[in-house]
Design an enzyme around this catalytic site. Structure first.
Site, PDB file in Angstrom:
ATOM      1  CE  LYS A  98       2.997  -5.979   3.951  1.00  0.00           C
ATOM      2  NZ  LYS A  98       2.449  -4.724   4.779  1.00  0.00           N
TER       3      LYS A  98
ATOM      4  CG  ASP B 131      -0.391   0.045   2.471  1.00  0.00           C
ATOM      5  OD1 ASP B 131       0.963  -0.271   2.470  1.00  0.00           O
ATOM      6  OD2 ASP B 131      -1.216  -0.075   3.469  1.00  0.00           O
ATOM      7  CB  SER B 132       4.563   1.699   0.148  1.00  0.00           C
ATOM      8  OG  SER B 132       4.885   0.630  -0.490  1.00  0.00           O
TER       9      SER B 132
ATOM     10  CD  GLU C  38       0.345  -1.354   8.481  1.00  0.00           C
ATOM     11  OE1 GLU C  38      -0.138  -0.913   9.473  1.00  0.00           O
ATOM     12  OE2 GLU C  38       0.758  -1.007   7.574  1.00  0.00           O
TER      13      GLU C  38
ATOM     14  CD  GLU D 271       7.775  -0.249   7.957  1.00  0.00           C
ATOM     15  OE1 GLU D 271       7.887   0.714   7.508  1.00  0.00           O
ATOM     16  OE2 GLU D 271       6.800  -0.903   7.500  1.00  0.00           O
TER      17      GLU D 271
ATOM     18  CG  ASP E  85       0.490  -4.078   2.118  1.00  0.00           C
ATOM     19  OD1 ASP E  85       0.494  -4.817   3.098  1.00  0.00           O
ATOM     20  OD2 ASP E  85       1.245  -3.139   1.873  1.00  0.00           O
TER      21      ASP E  85
END
Length: 277
Positions: free
Chosen positions: A120, A51-52, A122, A189, A90
């Protein structure tokens, strides 16, 4: 078996990644489009459609504005070019936190519409139940602990984690919970080096570091950061190229040639060819 089938490249699978725990480090990078994915694919075990993309490609200030539709669009582009690497997508902010059922709907849509192999999420306090729910229903999940970009608003920005006892305990617990719930790998991270090493030893699945520790089972970077396409990059990034300078030099040369009418020249110009007779 035909020669075409014999020469077909075998894609890295979720079990392949899981089996690399403690072995040869996993090589991972982000990918958001087909041309870049095609260049990265032969060298990477895993490509993350992160999502970056909201910040790297769309110019957003954070990942919060990224939608599931955006992730699917970029996932489809990457899957058209990536033939070897495991592709993970993501799940963006707001697409999975409400409930495991919401996460399943988002994840199943992302995988069905892109052909990617995993998602993925978080790993906040809610994550273990969601990972377990998805894994039991056939959706491979990668966890993500430590600095969580989707939580940046609540945590006052992008700050390293695990530097005090309370944070250290929380991050370690979230990693253990993600492991026990069925995650096939965990991104760590922006945490203190010794904490990343401790987590890597404690969990049964590969850890993939980004601003973490060389003792992780693999590493990932945002590709554009690693290639030097931005003026600023985080401390944990090593620039393996300075492509921003190369692009600027190329565009400057092009602009000069256009203004001087040196481009296009004869080699780049079509000419009329009359028919004989």
């Amino acid at each position: 078996m035909s020669a075409q089938n014999q020469n077909r490249i075998k894609r890295v699978s979720v079990p392949d990644v899981r089996a690399r725990k403690g072995g040869e480090p996993l090589v991972c990078l982000t990918a958001y489009d087909a041309p870049m994915a095609r260049l990265l694919d032969p060298h990477c075990d895993l490509l993350l459609v992160g999502d970056s993309v909201g910040m790297v490609v769309h110019g957003l200030d954070s990942t919060i504005g990224v939608t599931l539709d955006m992730m699917i669009l970029h996932g489809q582009a990457v899957m058209r070019a990536a033939k070897q690497a495991l592709v993970v997508i993501d799940l963006p902010f707001g697409s999975y936190e409400q409930s495991p059922q919401q996460a399943f709907e988002s994840a199943s849509r992302a995988l069905a519409e892109t052909g990617a192999q995993a998602v993925k999420i978080e790993s906040g306090t809610y994550a273990a139940d969601t990972i377990r729910f998805l894994s039991e229903r056939g959706i491979p999940v990668m966890g993500h602990v430590g600095l969580r970009p989707q939580a940046a608003l609540n945590e006052g920005g992008f700050k390293a984690k695990g530097r005090d006892d309370m944070e250290r305990t929380r991050v370690f617990h979230e990693a253990r919970e993600a492991d026990a719930a069925g995650a096939f790998a965990i991104v760590i991270e922006g945490v203190a080096e010794d904490l990343a090493a401790e987590i890597t030893k404690a969990v049964h699945v590969p850890t993939i570091g980004i601003g973490a520790s060389a003792s992780c089972d693999g590493q990932i970077l945002v590709t554009q950061d690693m290639l030097g396409l931005f003026d600023w990059t985080p401390k944990f990034v090593r620039r393996y190229a300075q492509l921003a300078e190369a692009v600027q030099d190329a565009v400057k040369a092009y602009a000069g040639d256009v203004k001087s009418r040196a481009f296009p020249a004869a080699a780049e110009t079509y000419s009329f060819k009359p028919k004989n007779g």
